[in-house]
Scaffold this active site. Sequence first.
Site, mmCIF file in Angstrom:
data_model
loop_
_atom_site.group_PDB
_atom_site.id
_atom_site.type_symbol
_atom_site.label_atom_id
_atom_site.label_comp_id
_atom_site.label_asym_id
_atom_site.label_seq_id
_atom_site.Cartn_x
_atom_site.Cartn_y
_atom_site.Cartn_z
ATOM 1 N N LYS A 49 -70.766 23.222 -1.595
ATOM 2 C CA LYS A 49 -69.315 23.358 -1.808
ATOM 3 C C LYS A 49 -68.904 24.839 -1.859
ATOM 4 O O LYS A 49 -67.937 25.248 -1.206
ATOM 5 C CB LYS A 49 -68.918 22.657 -3.114
ATOM 6 C CG LYS A 49 -67.417 22.488 -3.231
ATOM 7 C CD LYS A 49 -67.038 21.824 -4.532
ATOM 8 C CE LYS A 49 -67.054 22.838 -5.641
ATOM 9 N NZ LYS A 49 -66.691 22.307 -6.934
ATOM 10 N N ASP A 85 -64.163 19.059 -3.347
ATOM 11 C CA ASP A 85 -64.322 19.049 -4.801
ATOM 12 C C ASP A 85 -63.789 17.723 -5.333
ATOM 13 O O ASP A 85 -63.420 16.826 -4.567
ATOM 14 C CB ASP A 85 -63.600 20.251 -5.437
ATOM 15 C CG ASP A 85 -62.088 20.082 -5.383
ATOM 16 O OD1 ASP A 85 -61.597 19.201 -4.644
ATOM 17 O OD2 ASP A 85 -61.391 20.822 -6.100
#
Length: 212
Positions: free
Chosen positions: A120, A138
């Site tokens: 991420k 997310d």
Amino acid sequence: MNAAKRLEIFRRLHEDNPEPKTELAYSTPFELLVAVTLSAQATDVSVNKATAKLFPVANTPEAIYALGVDGLSAYIKTIGLYNSKAKNVIEACRLLIEKHGSQVPDNREDLEALPGVGRKTANVVLNTAFRQLAMAVDTHIFRVSNRTGIAPGKNVVEVEKKLLKFVPKDYLLDAHHWLILHGRYVCVARKPRCGSCRIEDLCEYREKTSND
Ligand code: SF4
């Protein structure tokens, strides 16, 4: 969801916010890398408060490395997990200095080799600092993608792949920001604010719940 609906969703999100930005404060790829690393399980507001004091003093790999773990911890101790984050950032600085000429690498492999940098974080840096087609999923993006039907998936990698495939090309670079902001302020976790949502008429969650 069909392509026409997706296109209209992003057309509206773009219309409302033509130049979406991350809410993390940064001015260089290195500052962004540090800020994103610190933001795991912490709010952007708490990270910005800490980096507002840290970056004027140290905003290069050399300068932060020179602070050492204890020195860096003093700046970030209001952020959750600060001790392990400080260790990771100091080690990342060492690797950036030794292996990358103190520059943040612009490829996934080298980014993910840095301590504290997962998929991420790498995606945020690739997309936001280097404007590459990468999608950082997310908790907000995961929720919005599933609820709306834009890119439903059982896990973040599935959602990431679907977003890269289904988001209309013209909106792909900024989709990450629009979806985060939408999830943070409108399509919130507990009780989505559907009544004041710009894409209510296009959302699959609303289709289902309005028939209940
Ligand atoms: S209509 Fe409701 S569930 Fe759908 S995107 Fe908007 S806030 Fe989220």
